[in-house]
Design a protein around this motif. Structure first.
Motif, PDB file in Angstrom:
ATOM      1  N   ILE A  11      40.615  40.873  24.484  1.00 52.11           N
ATOM      2  CA  ILE A  11      42.033  40.561  24.281  1.00 52.11           C
ATOM      3  C   ILE A  11      42.410  39.482  25.289  1.00 52.11           C
ATOM      4  N   SER A  12      43.016  38.410  24.812  1.00 49.48           N
ATOM      5  CA  SER A  12      43.494  37.356  25.699  1.00 49.48           C
ATOM      6  C   SER A  12      44.839  37.799  26.283  1.00 49.48           C
TER       7      SER A  12
ATOM      8  N   VAL B 221      44.130  50.355  25.622  1.00 48.62           N
ATOM      9  CA  VAL B 221      43.279  49.182  25.844  1.00 48.62           C
ATOM     10  C   VAL B 221      42.086  49.602  26.692  1.00 48.62           C
ATOM     11  N   GLY B 222      40.967  48.953  26.475  1.00 46.77           N
ATOM     12  CA  GLY B 222      39.819  49.119  27.351  1.00 46.77           C
ATOM     13  C   GLY B 222      39.971  48.138  28.497  1.00 46.77           C
ATOM     14  N   VAL B 223      39.630  48.562  29.708  1.00 48.18           N
ATOM     15  CA  VAL B 223      39.795  47.708  30.886  1.00 48.18           C
ATOM     16  C   VAL B 223      38.490  47.685  31.670  1.00 48.18           C
ATOM     17  N   LYS B 224      38.056  46.471  32.039  1.00 50.41           N
ATOM     18  CA  LYS B 224      36.934  46.305  32.963  1.00 50.41           C
ATOM     19  C   LYS B 224      37.482  45.635  34.212  1.00 50.41           C
ATOM     20  N   VAL B 225      37.192  46.223  35.365  1.00 51.06           N
ATOM     21  CA  VAL B 225      37.614  45.647  36.639  1.00 51.06           C
ATOM     22  C   VAL B 225      36.424  44.864  37.187  1.00 51.06           C
ATOM     23  N   LEU B 226      36.631  43.564  37.427  1.00 51.28           N
ATOM     24  CA  LEU B 226      35.574  42.704  37.951  1.00 51.28           C
ATOM     25  C   LEU B 226      35.713  42.552  39.459  1.00 51.28           C
ATOM     26  N   TYR B 227      34.580  42.462  40.136  1.00 52.00           N
ATOM     27  CA  TYR B 227      34.575  42.301  41.584  1.00 52.00           C
ATOM     28  C   TYR B 227      33.443  41.374  42.000  1.00 52.00           C
TER      29      TYR B 227
ATOM     30  N   TYR C 278      38.022  43.112  44.836  1.00 51.49           N
ATOM     31  CA  TYR C 278      38.615  42.922  43.501  1.00 51.49           C
ATOM     32  C   TYR C 278      38.783  41.438  43.188  1.00 51.49           C
ATOM     33  N   THR C 279      38.488  41.082  41.927  1.00 56.02           N
ATOM     34  CA  THR C 279      38.675  39.699  41.464  1.00 56.02           C
ATOM     35  C   THR C 279      39.684  39.628  40.321  1.00 56.02           C
ATOM     36  N   CYS C 280      39.423  40.348  39.225  1.00 54.05           N
ATOM     37  CA  CYS C 280      40.306  40.296  38.060  1.00 54.05           C
ATOM     38  C   CYS C 280      39.988  41.445  37.115  1.00 54.05           C
ATOM     39  N   MET C 281      40.715  41.506  35.996  1.00 58.77           N
ATOM     40  CA  MET C 281      40.482  42.517  34.970  1.00 58.77           C
ATOM     41  C   MET C 281      40.265  41.837  33.630  1.00 58.77           C
ATOM     42  N   GLU C 282      39.474  42.482  32.769  1.00 53.32           N
ATOM     43  CA  GLU C 282      39.297  42.052  31.387  1.00 53.32           C
ATOM     44  C   GLU C 282      39.773  43.185  30.498  1.00 53.32           C
ATOM     45  N   PHE C 283      40.400  42.829  29.367  1.00 52.75           N
ATOM     46  CA  PHE C 283      40.950  43.829  28.453  1.00 52.75           C
ATOM     47  C   PHE C 283      40.268  43.744  27.094  1.00 52.75           C
ATOM     48  N   PHE C 284      40.122  44.924  26.441  1.00 50.34           N
ATOM     49  CA  PHE C 284      39.465  45.008  25.146  1.00 50.34           C
ATOM     50  C   PHE C 284      40.271  45.909  24.228  1.00 50.34           C
ATOM     51  N   ASP C 285      40.232  45.622  22.911  1.00 49.42           N
ATOM     52  CA  ASP C 285      40.915  46.490  21.954  1.00 49.42           C
ATOM     53  C   ASP C 285      40.008  47.662  21.588  1.00 49.42           C
TER      54      ASP C 285
END
Length: 151
Positions: free
Chosen positions: A84-85, A115-121, A71-78
């Protein structure tokens, strides 16, 4: 250490107490069976849970994933798929039964119901040697005027 970032498929997370979503890790090395048909119950997964609303626009989201998942981080989307910042703060995480549970406090710029969520790795980690020419002393680090490296 260098790596390429990849993301799991985006998932929709309802920002309501106790709401959660699972993302299956359906790629090597997380596929446990060598069969042609995947057993969904035994597949590893990343779980996102909206734990509690701290204050307006601020949620604690618990991210649970296998210890070996990089796991690295997550990104969020409306809802219109716009980024979304989000300001995030990591809390102490917990280990148990081969799983890491990481509470993350997320401050959204406004109230969202979903919210939409993308998990980055990290993918394809590798060590690369980088030439450095510097001098360090009591005054700190001093850069040298080194010509650009030839490719």
């Amino acid at each position: 250490m260098c790596s390429h970032l990849s993301s799991l498929p985006a998932e929709d997370l309802a920002l309501k107490e106790g709401e959660s979503c699972d993302i299956l890790l359906s790629f090597p090395p997380f596929l446990t069976n060598d069969d042609d048909i995947a057993n969904m119950e035994s597949m590893h997964r990343v779980t996102l849970t909206a734990a509690r609303k701290v204050e307006k626009g601020k949620w604690t989201i618990i991210l649970s994933y296998p210890e070996e998942f990089p796991y690295t981080c997550m990104e969020f989307f409306d809802q219109k798929n716009r980024s979304i910042s989000v300001k995030t703060e990591n809390a102490v995480y917990f280990f148990g039964d081969g799983t890491i549970s990481r509470p993350i406090t997320c401050t959204f710029p406004e109230d969202y119901s979903h919210v939409g969520v993308k998990v980055l790795y990290e993918q394809k980690r590798e060590i690369r040697l980088m030439p450095l020419d510097l001098t360090a002393g009591l005054g700190g680090i001093r850069e040298s005027k080194m010509p650009p490296m030839k490719k």
